[in-house]
Design a protein around this motif. Structure first.
Motif, PDB file in Angstrom:
ATOM      1  N   ASP A 166       7.789  10.875  12.689  1.00 34.00           N
ATOM      2  CA  ASP A 166       7.485  11.583  11.615  1.00 34.00           C
ATOM      3  C   ASP A 166       6.871  10.565  10.516  1.00 34.00           C
ATOM      4  OD1 ASP A 166       7.380  12.584   8.944  1.00 34.00           O
ATOM      5  OD2 ASP A 166       9.490  13.592   9.014  1.00 34.00           O
ATOM      6  N   VAL A 167       5.678  10.787  10.481  1.00 34.67           N
ATOM      7  CA  VAL A 167       4.623   9.892   9.892  1.00 34.67           C
ATOM      8  C   VAL A 167       4.915   9.644   8.503  1.00 34.67           C
ATOM      9  CG1 VAL A 167       2.004   9.260   9.332  1.00 34.67           C
ATOM     10  CG2 VAL A 167       2.777  10.062  11.750  1.00 34.67           C
ATOM     11  N   GLU A 168       5.219  10.634   7.724  1.00 37.73           N
ATOM     12  CA  GLU A 168       5.493  10.753   6.349  1.00 37.73           C
ATOM     13  C   GLU A 168       6.763   9.888   6.021  1.00 37.73           C
ATOM     14  OE1 GLU A 168       5.232  14.320   4.128  1.00 37.73           O
ATOM     15  OE2 GLU A 168       3.660  15.263   5.652  1.00 37.73           O
ATOM     16  N   SER A 169       7.923  10.105   6.796  1.00 36.35           N
ATOM     17  CA  SER A 169       9.132   9.573   6.383  1.00 36.35           C
ATOM     18  C   SER A 169       9.109   8.019   6.931  1.00 36.35           C
ATOM     19  CB  SER A 169      10.275  10.375   6.679  1.00 36.35           C
ATOM     20  OG  SER A 169      10.126  10.413   8.338  1.00 36.35           O
ATOM     21  N   GLU A 170       8.517   7.820   8.219  1.00 29.87           N
ATOM     22  CA  GLU A 170       8.819   6.483   8.664  1.00 29.87           C
ATOM     23  C   GLU A 170       7.708   5.525   8.582  1.00 29.87           C
ATOM     24  OE1 GLU A 170       9.983   6.738  12.773  1.00 29.87           O
ATOM     25  OE2 GLU A 170      10.388   8.986  12.855  1.00 29.87           O
ATOM     26  N   ILE A 171       6.416   6.055   8.132  1.00 29.05           N
ATOM     27  CA  ILE A 171       5.385   5.273   7.646  1.00 29.05           C
ATOM     28  C   ILE A 171       5.061   5.104   6.511  1.00 29.05           C
ATOM     29  CG2 ILE A 171       2.934   4.654   8.185  1.00 29.05           C
ATOM     30  CD1 ILE A 171       4.516   4.129  10.501  1.00 29.05           C
ATOM     31  N   PHE A 172       4.850   6.389   5.695  1.00 23.70           N
ATOM     32  CA  PHE A 172       4.191   6.353   4.389  1.00 23.70           C
ATOM     33  C   PHE A 172       5.428   6.032   3.269  1.00 23.70           C
ATOM     34  CE2 PHE A 172       0.733  10.059   5.244  1.00 23.70           C
ATOM     35  CZ  PHE A 172       0.249   9.061   6.157  1.00 23.70           C
ATOM     36  N   ILE A 199       0.936  -1.018  -0.172  1.00 19.23           N
ATOM     37  CA  ILE A 199       0.033   0.095  -0.167  1.00 19.23           C
ATOM     38  C   ILE A 199       0.909   1.372  -0.202  1.00 19.23           C
ATOM     39  CG2 ILE A 199      -1.697   1.279   0.912  1.00 19.23           C
ATOM     40  CD1 ILE A 199      -2.647  -1.135   2.476  1.00 19.23           C
ATOM     41  N   GLU A 200       0.537   1.986  -0.928  1.00 18.78           N
ATOM     42  CA  GLU A 200       1.424   3.136  -1.051  1.00 18.78           C
ATOM     43  C   GLU A 200       0.719   4.571  -0.727  1.00 18.78           C
ATOM     44  OE1 GLU A 200       3.116   3.532  -4.924  1.00 18.78           O
ATOM     45  OE2 GLU A 200       3.463   1.477  -5.066  1.00 18.78           O
ATOM     46  N   ILE A 201       1.354   5.256   0.036  1.00 21.77           N
ATOM     47  CA  ILE A 201       0.708   6.626   0.625  1.00 21.77           C
ATOM     48  C   ILE A 201       1.598   7.787   0.368  1.00 21.77           C
ATOM     49  CG2 ILE A 201      -0.337   7.815   2.372  1.00 21.77           C
ATOM     50  CD1 ILE A 201      -0.859   4.922   4.142  1.00 21.77           C
ATOM     51  N   ASP A 202       0.851   8.679  -0.462  1.00 21.09           N
ATOM     52  CA  ASP A 202       1.683   9.874  -0.702  1.00 21.09           C
ATOM     53  C   ASP A 202       1.067  11.198  -0.485  1.00 21.09           C
ATOM     54  OD1 ASP A 202       3.295  11.888  -1.559  1.00 21.09           O
ATOM     55  OD2 ASP A 202       2.774  11.630  -3.889  1.00 21.09           O
ATOM     56  N   ALA A 203       1.218  11.538   0.827  1.00 18.97           N
ATOM     57  CA  ALA A 203       0.202  12.657   1.340  1.00 18.97           C
ATOM     58  C   ALA A 203       1.040  13.592   2.360  1.00 18.97           C
ATOM     59  CB  ALA A 203      -1.042  11.873   2.117  1.00 18.97           C
ATOM     60  N   SER A 204       0.385  14.355   2.482  1.00 18.45           N
ATOM     61  CA  SER A 204       0.972  15.435   3.703  1.00 18.45           C
ATOM     62  C   SER A 204       0.447  15.594   5.024  1.00 18.45           C
ATOM     63  CB  SER A 204       0.853  17.166   2.905  1.00 18.45           C
ATOM     64  OG  SER A 204       1.741  17.067   1.708  1.00 18.45           O
ATOM     65  N   VAL A 205       1.017  15.413   5.934  1.00 16.16           N
ATOM     66  CA  VAL A 205       0.474  15.345   7.292  1.00 16.16           C
ATOM     67  C   VAL A 205       0.739  16.481   8.058  1.00 16.16           C
ATOM     68  CG1 VAL A 205       0.910  14.041   9.499  1.00 16.16           C
ATOM     69  CG2 VAL A 205       0.952  12.652   7.505  1.00 16.16           C
ATOM     70  N   THR A 206      -0.179  16.950   8.858  1.00 18.77           N
ATOM     71  CA  THR A 206      -0.134  18.024   9.601  1.00 18.77           C
ATOM     72  C   THR A 206      -0.470  17.520  11.171  1.00 18.77           C
ATOM     73  OG1 THR A 206      -2.438  18.630   9.671  1.00 18.77           O
ATOM     74  CG2 THR A 206      -1.208  19.344   8.097  1.00 18.77           C
ATOM     75  N   GLY A 207       0.215  18.347  12.205  1.00 14.00           N
ATOM     76  CA  GLY A 207       0.185  17.838  13.382  1.00 14.00           C
ATOM     77  C   GLY A 207       1.506  17.253  13.815  1.00 14.00           C
ATOM     78  N   ASP A 208       1.507  16.917  14.905  1.00  8.95           N
ATOM     79  CA  ASP A 208       2.748  16.220  15.681  1.00  8.95           C
ATOM     80  C   ASP A 208       2.092  15.065  16.380  1.00  8.95           C
ATOM     81  OD1 ASP A 208       4.713  18.344  14.937  1.00  8.95           O
ATOM     82  OD2 ASP A 208       3.991  19.465  16.586  1.00  8.95           O
TER      83      ASP A 208
END
Length: 743
Positions: free
Chosen positions: A127-133, A104-113
């Motif tokens: 860092d949800v984007e770099s460590e999960i997405f 599953i590939e997710i390319d999205a901008s996360v806001t919040g910490d």
């Protein structure tokens, strides 16, 4: 010239024509009727599997939203009806397996910490984007593929990302809705595991939560290029089920074997992710989704930054005291609150403010051991503010819980609930209530079975002149009593040579001390042997608690015999009460704890027919014990457990009786069935054998006394555990008319 006599030739021609017609009719029946009937069996089974796959999908979804685990079963194959003259093909099988790993590939901008639990009850930033997405999420699906003989257009049933549907090759039919996109709410459930089961019986499937679900992760795309790609075998099924009000489906999805869900720029989405484990999965492939949103209090020790789960505000049990043998269930009612505000207006005691979606109840002994657990059915209360009810922030939970199997003593029932964040009620905000199970009488004394005081049987059979016909008649003088004064019913029966009930009388006298009477039992018999052999005369007395006593006498009907109670097999009788064939059946008689436990193999049908001896049809009224195919071989074997509960613990001797036959006779040693008496752990105590050289309507009776080891086990536990075993060999069905214990 004299013409010859051709009459004999005419008769021969007629006989040949008659046989030709008969064989033609049988051939037409085999060619036309049998396939049609079998196709109907397969079609009905396929619909049953659809329901079971929906249940499995619901288990995956509910577990992925925070429930700890879920167990369900899928019946992979079915069995055709037995036939007297026609022939069935082998019973159809099916395969349930995982589909292999996809990303599953997710390319999205996360806001919040956000922070994640590091395993030591401390929270560290993530860092949800770099460590999960960026790493992607590896997942798998589940697919059921039937192998029918007649229903050749049956669909393949798939579960992908919490979406269940039937795949017909070029078209699909939904079984459930898809949970990935719900407006601006996005849900990703990672599935980890490896499974491949092929069988004609049911397989059990456990779904376990490994990590998550996350707190809602806020996504606000910077542009229209941000998307979520989910792998699929059938893109059209997804394209037709995703509402494009807040997302757009990429038209090129079909060619890539994925569904590309394009997010809209500046739209705010909330994403939740969890990982569940199925089959033999270890969870090693799961991501770390124990992620919460960081708040100003996130530096506090432990998980204090997460708002509390639902509170249990009320709990009642009615009744809270029951008497064994008189009541079986209690009604449990609870109320749960998950509102996000408090009476004081401060943050102390605030809750998640999201819907309540699951409940849990447990019953524990005084030593803290859990003896039973389950879920309450959520209902909307009608006396709370309407907006809170509509949001499912205040819910009632209710259920009728069967506690009839619990031993006498004091117990504690506790209830909790879980909200959509996956947060359960804390220990200090759950509620408990006492539950007491009392003995069946005030003094706690053991109930006594009825007694057969008199059972005088006189053979008054007469032959009709010099013919081979006999008027079989037995005069029975009987007296039965019950020391507890609750005698309920007396049955007097006559069985013929085939074990068929040919005459009987039933006397119902609720709550009496004793009964006496004279009963005449009759039958017609034709034989050239001068006597009608193998009749069985039986009396059975039952009290209002279900305890029974029996006496039976076997005689050749010739007008000469005279017997009394000392000549028969007499004592308290207990019939088999439950079984374990490893199928995970929802049958009320099914009990997976019966030895051999999880090793049980085979299939049991019509179990209730072997729990009592009376029958009127040699072709029916029996339980079927069916062998199970051994994977990757042509052989079948069997290991089915049977339990008899409520056996007297004070007897000096125990006689086991059973009547049986086989669907097809088998003269080889491999065809025989072993009846193995075992203890609660499944260790062998005694072994007997039932020869497979007969088939219905003929039957055999097997009787044996328990040896010292088996006898001591029954005296210690009040239970008889028996395993029906069959070594690998050809497919076979064992027909059990009854199994009982006399002591």
């Amino acid at each position: 010239m004299r013409r010859g006599d051709d009459r004999a030739v005419t008769v021969q021609i007629g006989a040949v024509l008659l046989l030709a017609i008969l064989f033609s009719a049988l051939a037409l029946y085999q060619i036309n009727v049998v396939p049609e009937q079998n196709a109907e069996v397969e079609f009905n089974h396929n619909h049953e599997v659809h329901n079971e796959m929906q249940e499995l999908r619901n288990g995956i979804l509910n577990t992925g939203t925070g429930a700890e685990s879920h167990s369900s079963s899928v019946t992979l194959g079915t069995q055709y009806p037995t036939r007297t003259v026609a022939v069935n093909p082998p019973n159809p099988q099916g395969t349930l397996e995982t589909t292999g790993e996809d990303n599953i590939e997710i390319d999205a901008s996360v806001t919040g910490d956000y922070v994640v639990d590091d395993g030591d009850n401390d929270e560290v930033p993530i860092d949800v984007e770099s460590e999960i997405f960026d790493d992607g999420i590896t997942t798998t699906g589940l697919v059921y593929e039937p192998d029918y003989n007649e229903y050749r257009n049956a669909p393949t049933t798939r579960i992908e990302h919490g979406f269940a549907f039937n795949d017909f090759g070029g078209n699909s039919v939904d079984l459930t809705s898809q949970p990935v996109v719900d407006g601006t709410d996005l849900t990703i459930i990672q599935v980890d595991g490896d499974l491949s089961e092929t069988s004609s019986s049911a397989v059990s499937m456990d779904v376990r939560l490994k990590s998550g679900p996350t707190d809602p992760i806020t996504i606000v795309p910077d542009n229209d290029d941000e998307e979520i790609k989910i792998p699929t075998q059938t893109p059209d099924a997804w394209n037709n089920n995703i509402d494009e009000s807040n997302v757009t489906i990429d038209e090129d999805s079909d060619a890539e074997g994925t569904v590309s869900i394009e997010l809209e720029a500046d739209e705010e989405y909330e994403l939740r992710i969890a990982c569940v484990v199925v089959g033999d999965g270890t969870g090693d492939g799961c991501g770390d989704f124990d992620i919460t949103e960081e708040t100003s209090d996130s530096q506090m020790e432990g998980d204090a930054s997460r708002l509390s789960g639902p509170e249990v505000t009320a709990l009642t049990i009615n009744p809270d005291t029951i008497t064994k043998g008189e009541e079986e269930s209690v009604e449990v009612n609870a109320m749960f609150n998950n509102t996000e505000f408090t009476q004081t207006g401060n943050t102390e005691g605030e809750r998640g403010g999201v819907p309540i979606i699951d409940t849990n109840w447990t019953i524990t002994e005084e030593n803290g051991e859990v003896v039973d657990e389950g879920v309450l059915q959520l209902e909307e209360p009608d006396y709370q503010p309407e907006d809170l009810v509509d949001l499912k922030l205040i819910q009632n939970g209710t259920d009728n819980i069967n506690v009839g199997d619990l031993e006498s003593g004091d117990y504690e029932l506790e209830v909790k609930s879980m909200d959509a964040r996956g947060v359960w009620t804390s220990e200090d905000e759950s509620k408990t209530a006492p539950l007491t199970i009392e003995e069946s009488d005030e003094n706690g004394e053991e109930q006594n079975a009825p007694t057969i005081n008199q059972f005088d049987v006189t053979d008054e059979t007469e032959q009709r002149g010099n013919s081979p016909n006999f008027d079989v008649e037995y005069q029975v003088e009987w007296t039965v009593s019950d020391p507890d004064g609750n005698l309920d019913q007396v049955d007097i029966r006559l069985y013929d040579q085939d074990g068929i009930t040919v005459d009987s009388e039933v006397i119902s006298e609720p709550n009496s001390d004793s009964e006496t009477g004279i009963t005449s039992l009759e039958d017609d018999c034709s034989t050239n042997e001068g006597t009608c052999s193998g009749y069985q005369i039986e009396i059975e007395a039952t009290d209002s608690t279900g305890l029974r006593a029996i006496s039976s006498i076997t005689d050749d009907a010739n007008g000469e015999g005279s017997f009394d109670v000392s000549d028969g097999n007499t004592g308290q009788v207990s019939y088999v009460t439950s079984y374990n064939d490893g199928s995970g059946s929802g049958d009320s008689y099914y009990d997976e704890t019966i030895p051999p436990g999880s090793s049980a193999r085979g299939m049991v049908s019509d179990f209730e027919d072997m729990t009592q001896p009376e029958r009127e049809d040699p072709w029916n009224e029996f339980a079927i014990l069916e062998t199970e195919s051994i994977p990757n071989t042509q052989n079948h074997d069997m290991e089915i457990g049977m339990r008899t509960e409520g056996v007297s613990t004070t007897a000096d001797e125990y006689l086991i009786q059973m009547e049986y036959s086989f669907y097809e006779p088998d003269d080889s040693d491999d065809g025989d069935i072993d009846i193995v008496v075992v203890n609660e752990d499944g260790s062998e105590l005694q072994r007997e054998s039932a020869d497979a050289d007969i088939s219905r309507p003929d039957t055999e009776q097997l009787a044996f006394e328990l040896n010292s080891a088996a006898r001591e086990e029954v005296q210690d536990t009040g239970e008889l555990n028996v395993v029906y075993e069959r070594e690998p060999g050809n497919y076979q069905q064992v027909l059990i008319y009854y199994q009982r214990t006399i002591n």
